[in-house]
Design an enzyme around this catalytic site. Structure first.
Site, short mmCIF file in Angstrom:
data_model
loop_
_atom_site.label_atom_id
_atom_site.label_comp_id
_atom_site.label_asym_id
_atom_site.label_seq_id
_atom_site.Cartn_x
_atom_site.Cartn_y
_atom_site.Cartn_z
CB SER A 176 -0.98 0.00 1.18
OG SER A 176 -2.05 -0.88 0.91
CE LYS B 261 -4.52 1.24 -1.59
NZ LYS B 261 -3.82 0.22 -0.80
CB SER C 43 -5.34 1.20 2.99
OG SER C 43 -4.29 0.73 2.19
#
Length: 199
Positions: A81, A84, A141
């Site tokens: 993640s 991101k 997330s």
């Protein structure tokens, strides 16, 4: 939408607390010199290991840029993640440049609706503003929100990934190669939307 400065200040303060010379860290008893890493001939600080369970870590003093801690810094791992962060950066820059606005309405497509992992269960055809998807991506997330934003910003996730890799190169991230907007492994992406494997 005004950016929140408090988390940034908190991180800067915490990093500053660690901005002590290596000799001071030795006195605390939590310092162990790394036998496998050397910074001889460089301008960075001597590599150290703290008594933490970490595969890799880098700690940088925010003002001088001095590297205070380096553990397996050059070893490649899947970013998960952390990916991101680049997705968020590009979306925010696009809004800043006027390519679209926080209030634009995004229609969720098939790719986003079939994206697994951490998500907010977006359904194909439903609509949300860029701001709502952006918040879902950062706070929860949400992989599906990241894909929806990528598709809206660039037409398709893979076109957005091209921009991600161009931006990474511009930033000097020469060992970084993105394959999606989420950080999911290729095999976890919806089958019809996976990029081809490169040799």
């Amino acid at each position: 939408m005004k950016p929140c400065r408090k988390p940034f200040l908190f991180v800067m303060i915490m990093l500053s607390l660690f901005a002590a010379p290596v000799s001071a860290l030795k006195e605390t008893g939590i310092y162990t010199a790394s036998a496998t890493e050397s910074t001889a001939g460089t301008t960075t600080a001597e590599a150290v290991k703290l008594n933490l369970s970490l595969r890799s870590a880098v700690l940088v003093e925010p003002v001088t840029g001095q590297v205070l801690l380096s553990i397996n810094a050059e070893k490649a791992y899947a970013p998960a993640s952390m990916t991101k962060m680049m997705t968020a950066y590009i979306v925010a820059e696009s809004v800043k440049k006027g390519d679209f606005s926080w209030n634009d309405v995004v229609t969720v497509k098939e790719n986003a609706s079939k994206t697994i992992g951490s998500r907010v269960y977006l359904a194909q055809g439903e609509t949300h503003t860029v701001k709502e998807l952006y918040q879902a991506m950062l706070v929860h997330s949400a992989n599906d929100a990241a894909v929806a934003l990528a598709e809206y910003a660039a037409g398709s996730e893979q076109q957005f990934v091209t921009r991600m890799n161009q931006e990474a190169k511009r930033m000097g991230m020469i060992h970084t190669s993105y394959i999606n907007a989420t950080g999911l492994d290729r095999i976890d992406m919806p089958k019809n939307f996976r990029p081809e494997e490169t040799s």
